[in-house]
Design a protein around this motif. Sequence first.
Motif, PDB file in Angstrom:
ATOM      1  N   LEU A  91     -29.741 -24.961  -5.437  1.00 48.64           N
ATOM      2  CA  LEU A  91     -28.705 -23.946  -5.628  1.00 48.64           C
ATOM      3  C   LEU A  91     -29.281 -22.551  -5.426  1.00 48.64           C
ATOM      4  N   ALA A  92     -30.486 -22.327  -5.940  1.00 48.47           N
ATOM      5  CA  ALA A  92     -31.138 -21.024  -5.782  1.00 48.47           C
ATOM      6  C   ALA A  92     -31.397 -20.739  -4.317  1.00 48.47           C
ATOM      7  N   GLY A  93     -31.796 -21.803  -3.579  1.00 55.70           N
ATOM      8  CA  GLY A  93     -32.047 -21.619  -2.147  1.00 55.70           C
ATOM      9  C   GLY A  93     -30.786 -21.249  -1.403  1.00 55.70           C
ATOM     10  N   CYS A  94     -29.662 -21.900  -1.772  1.00 57.11           N
ATOM     11  CA  CYS A  94     -28.387 -21.589  -1.106  1.00 57.11           C
ATOM     12  C   CYS A  94     -27.937 -20.173  -1.426  1.00 57.11           C
ATOM     13  N   SER A  95     -28.137 -19.758  -2.695  1.00 59.88           N
ATOM     14  CA  SER A  95     -27.632 -18.461  -3.100  1.00 59.88           C
ATOM     15  C   SER A  95     -28.413 -17.313  -2.462  1.00 59.88           C
ATOM     16  N   SER A  96     -29.635 -17.593  -1.969  1.00 54.23           N
ATOM     17  CA  SER A  96     -30.417 -16.527  -1.365  1.00 54.23           C
ATOM     18  C   SER A  96     -29.961 -16.204   0.054  1.00 54.23           C
ATOM     19  N   TYR A  97     -29.125 -17.070   0.640  1.00 56.99           N
ATOM     20  CA  TYR A  97     -28.575 -16.803   1.964  1.00 56.99           C
ATOM     21  C   TYR A  97     -27.581 -15.654   1.847  1.00 56.99           C
ATOM     22  N   GLN A  98     -27.712 -14.663   2.726  1.00 54.90           N
ATOM     23  CA  GLN A  98     -26.862 -13.481   2.660  1.00 54.90           C
ATOM     24  C   GLN A  98     -25.977 -13.370   3.911  1.00 54.90           C
ATOM     25  N   SER A  99     -24.818 -12.834   3.733  1.00 57.58           N
ATOM     26  CA  SER A  99     -23.933 -12.533   4.858  1.00 57.58           C
ATOM     27  C   SER A  99     -23.018 -11.391   4.433  1.00 57.58           C
ATOM     28  N   TYR A 100     -23.265 -10.208   4.994  1.00 57.38           N
ATOM     29  CA  TYR A 100     -22.478  -9.049   4.593  1.00 57.38           C
ATOM     30  C   TYR A 100     -22.596  -7.944   5.643  1.00 57.38           C
ATOM     31  N   THR A 101     -21.733  -6.953   5.545  1.00 62.50           N
ATOM     32  CA  THR A 101     -21.835  -5.738   6.343  1.00 62.50           C
ATOM     33  C   THR A 101     -21.884  -4.557   5.385  1.00 62.50           C
ATOM     34  N   ASP A 102     -22.533  -3.484   5.842  1.00 65.90           N
ATOM     35  CA  ASP A 102     -22.676  -2.325   4.969  1.00 65.90           C
ATOM     36  C   ASP A 102     -23.019  -1.113   5.843  1.00 65.90           C
ATOM     37  N   THR A 103     -23.127   0.037   5.222  1.00 67.18           N
ATOM     38  CA  THR A 103     -23.610   1.239   5.907  1.00 67.18           C
ATOM     39  C   THR A 103     -24.785   1.792   5.120  1.00 67.18           C
ATOM     40  N   ILE A 104     -25.618   2.554   5.813  1.00 64.93           N
ATOM     41  CA  ILE A 104     -26.778   3.168   5.194  1.00 64.93           C
ATOM     42  C   ILE A 104     -26.968   4.550   5.796  1.00 64.93           C
ATOM     43  N   GLU A 105     -27.396   5.501   4.986  1.00 63.02           N
ATOM     44  CA  GLU A 105     -27.646   6.855   5.465  1.00 63.02           C
ATOM     45  C   GLU A 105     -29.128   6.999   5.810  1.00 63.02           C
ATOM     46  N   VAL A 106     -29.421   7.299   7.063  1.00 64.14           N
ATOM     47  CA  VAL A 106     -30.803   7.533   7.485  1.00 64.14           C
ATOM     48  C   VAL A 106     -30.833   8.735   8.429  1.00 64.14           C
ATOM     49  N   ASN A 107     -31.804   9.600   8.228  1.00 67.89           N
ATOM     50  CA  ASN A 107     -31.987  10.757   9.110  1.00 67.89           C
ATOM     51  C   ASN A 107     -30.696  11.559   9.314  1.00 67.89           C
ATOM     52  N   GLY A 108     -29.900  11.650   8.260  1.00 68.89           N
ATOM     53  CA  GLY A 108     -28.649  12.393   8.341  1.00 68.89           C
ATOM     54  C   GLY A 108     -27.543  11.683   9.101  1.00 68.89           C
ATOM     55  N   GLN A 109     -27.754  10.396   9.408  1.00 63.51           N
ATOM     56  CA  GLN A 109     -26.769   9.621  10.147  1.00 63.51           C
ATOM     57  C   GLN A 109     -26.292   8.438   9.323  1.00 63.51           C
ATOM     58  N   ARG A 110     -25.024   8.111   9.470  1.00 66.87           N
ATOM     59  CA  ARG A 110     -24.507   6.896   8.856  1.00 66.87           C
ATOM     60  C   ARG A 110     -24.625   5.762   9.855  1.00 66.87           C
ATOM     61  N   LEU A 111     -25.338   4.708   9.468  1.00 69.18           N
ATOM     62  CA  LEU A 111     -25.487   3.551  10.340  1.00 69.18           C
ATOM     63  C   LEU A 111     -24.783   2.343   9.730  1.00 69.18           C
ATOM     64  N   PHE A 112     -23.918   1.729  10.519  1.00 71.63           N
ATOM     65  CA  PHE A 112     -23.270   0.484  10.121  1.00 71.63           C
ATOM     66  C   PHE A 112     -24.173  -0.670  10.537  1.00 71.63           C
ATOM     67  N   TYR A 113     -24.229  -1.719   9.719  1.00 66.42           N
ATOM     68  CA  TYR A 113     -25.029  -2.876  10.102  1.00 66.42           C
ATOM     69  C   TYR A 113     -24.452  -4.146   9.489  1.00 66.42           C
ATOM     70  N   ALA A 114     -24.797  -5.262  10.102  1.00 64.43           N
ATOM     71  CA  ALA A 114     -24.458  -6.578   9.572  1.00 64.43           C
ATOM     72  C   ALA A 114     -25.757  -7.276   9.198  1.00 64.43           C
ATOM     73  N   ALA A 115     -25.720  -8.052   8.121  1.00 70.63           N
ATOM     74  CA  ALA A 115     -26.892  -8.796   7.673  1.00 70.63           C
ATOM     75  C   ALA A 115     -26.488 -10.240   7.429  1.00 70.63           C
ATOM     76  N   GLU A 116     -27.363 -11.163   7.839  1.00 71.31           N
ATOM     77  CA  GLU A 116     -27.046 -12.582   7.668  1.00 71.31           C
ATOM     78  C   GLU A 116     -28.327 -13.403   7.640  1.00 71.31           C
ATOM     79  N   GLY A 117     -28.369 -14.376   6.732  1.00 69.88           N
ATOM     80  CA  GLY A 117     -29.445 -15.344   6.713  1.00 69.88           C
ATOM     81  C   GLY A 117     -30.393 -15.191   5.547  1.00 69.88           C
ATOM     82  N   LYS A 118     -31.541 -15.819   5.675  1.00 69.77           N
ATOM     83  CA  LYS A 118     -32.648 -15.689   4.729  1.00 69.77           C
ATOM     84  C   LYS A 118     -33.919 -16.080   5.463  1.00 69.77           C
TER      85      LYS A 118
END
Length: 251
Positions: free
Chosen positions: A15-42
Motif C-alpha cells: 500500500l505504501a508503494g502504491c501511495s508513493s506514485y504521484q500524478s498531478y499538475t501544478d505551477t511553480i515560480e522560478v526566476n520571476g516566471q510562472r511555470l506550469f508542469y505535470a508530474a507522474e510516477g515514482k
Amino acid sequence: MRAKTILAAMAALALAGCSSYQSYTDTIEVNGQRLFYAAEGKGKPVILIHGNGGSHNDLETAQRQLAQAGYMVYALDSRGQGANPPLPEYHYDDMAEDVLAFIKAKGIEKPAVYGWSDGGNIALSLESRYPGTCSLIVTSGANITAQNAIDPKVFTDIFGTHENTDSMPPLVKMMYLEPNLTHADMQRIQVPVLVCAGEHDLILPEHTRLIAKYLPHGEALFIPGGDHGSYIWHNPKMGEILIDYFKKCKY
C-alpha cells in the motif's frame, strides 16, 4: 499468528508503494516566471522539455511510458509557452536557468533530461553551463548553432528570405539568432548524451553527427522514416528509445 503478521506487513508495504506514485499538475515560480508542469510516477527523476511553441502535452505519450516504467517524470511548460503567459522576448539560456531553478526548488538530484527540438537545445545549454546537473541527456532534433543547422528549404519556410528580425515573432526570432553553443561548450558536458534525429529531420544529418562528435560521451541515433516529430508526437517510439537508453546507462 506469525503468518498473519507477515501478511499484514507485506500488505502495508504494498500500500505504501502504491501511495508513493504521484500524478498531478501544478505551477511553480522560478526566476520571476510562472511555470506550469505535470508530474507522474515514482522512482528516479526524469525531466521532459518540449519544442518551440509547444507544451508538456506534446510529450504525454513518453511521459506515461516512463512513469509506468518506474520513473518520476516532470514535464515542464517552458517560459512563455503552453499554459504560461506569453513573453515579448525569449532566450535558450533563460530557459536553461528555469530548469535549473526548478530542479533546485523541487529538490531533484541529478535527473535524466530529455528535450525535443528547442527542449534539446535547452538541455544541452543547461549541462554545459552547470556541469553535473544531469545524470544523462537525450535530445531529438536539437541544434547548437542557429545557422547551417536547418535544411535550407525549411529554413526559408520558417524565416523567409529577409533578415529583419524585428518583424519576427519572438519565438521565431530566438530560433533565428540562437543557440550559439561551441565545441568548448559541448566538451564541458561529461555525461552520456544520446543525440536523436529523424531520418528526414529538418535538422541536417551532418549537424546531428557534429553534436554527437563534439560531446565527450555523445552518440547519434537516426530514426528510420522519421521527420522532426513523427516518432515523438503521440508515438510510443521515443518513449521506447528513452527507456532502452536509460537501461543501457544503468539509470
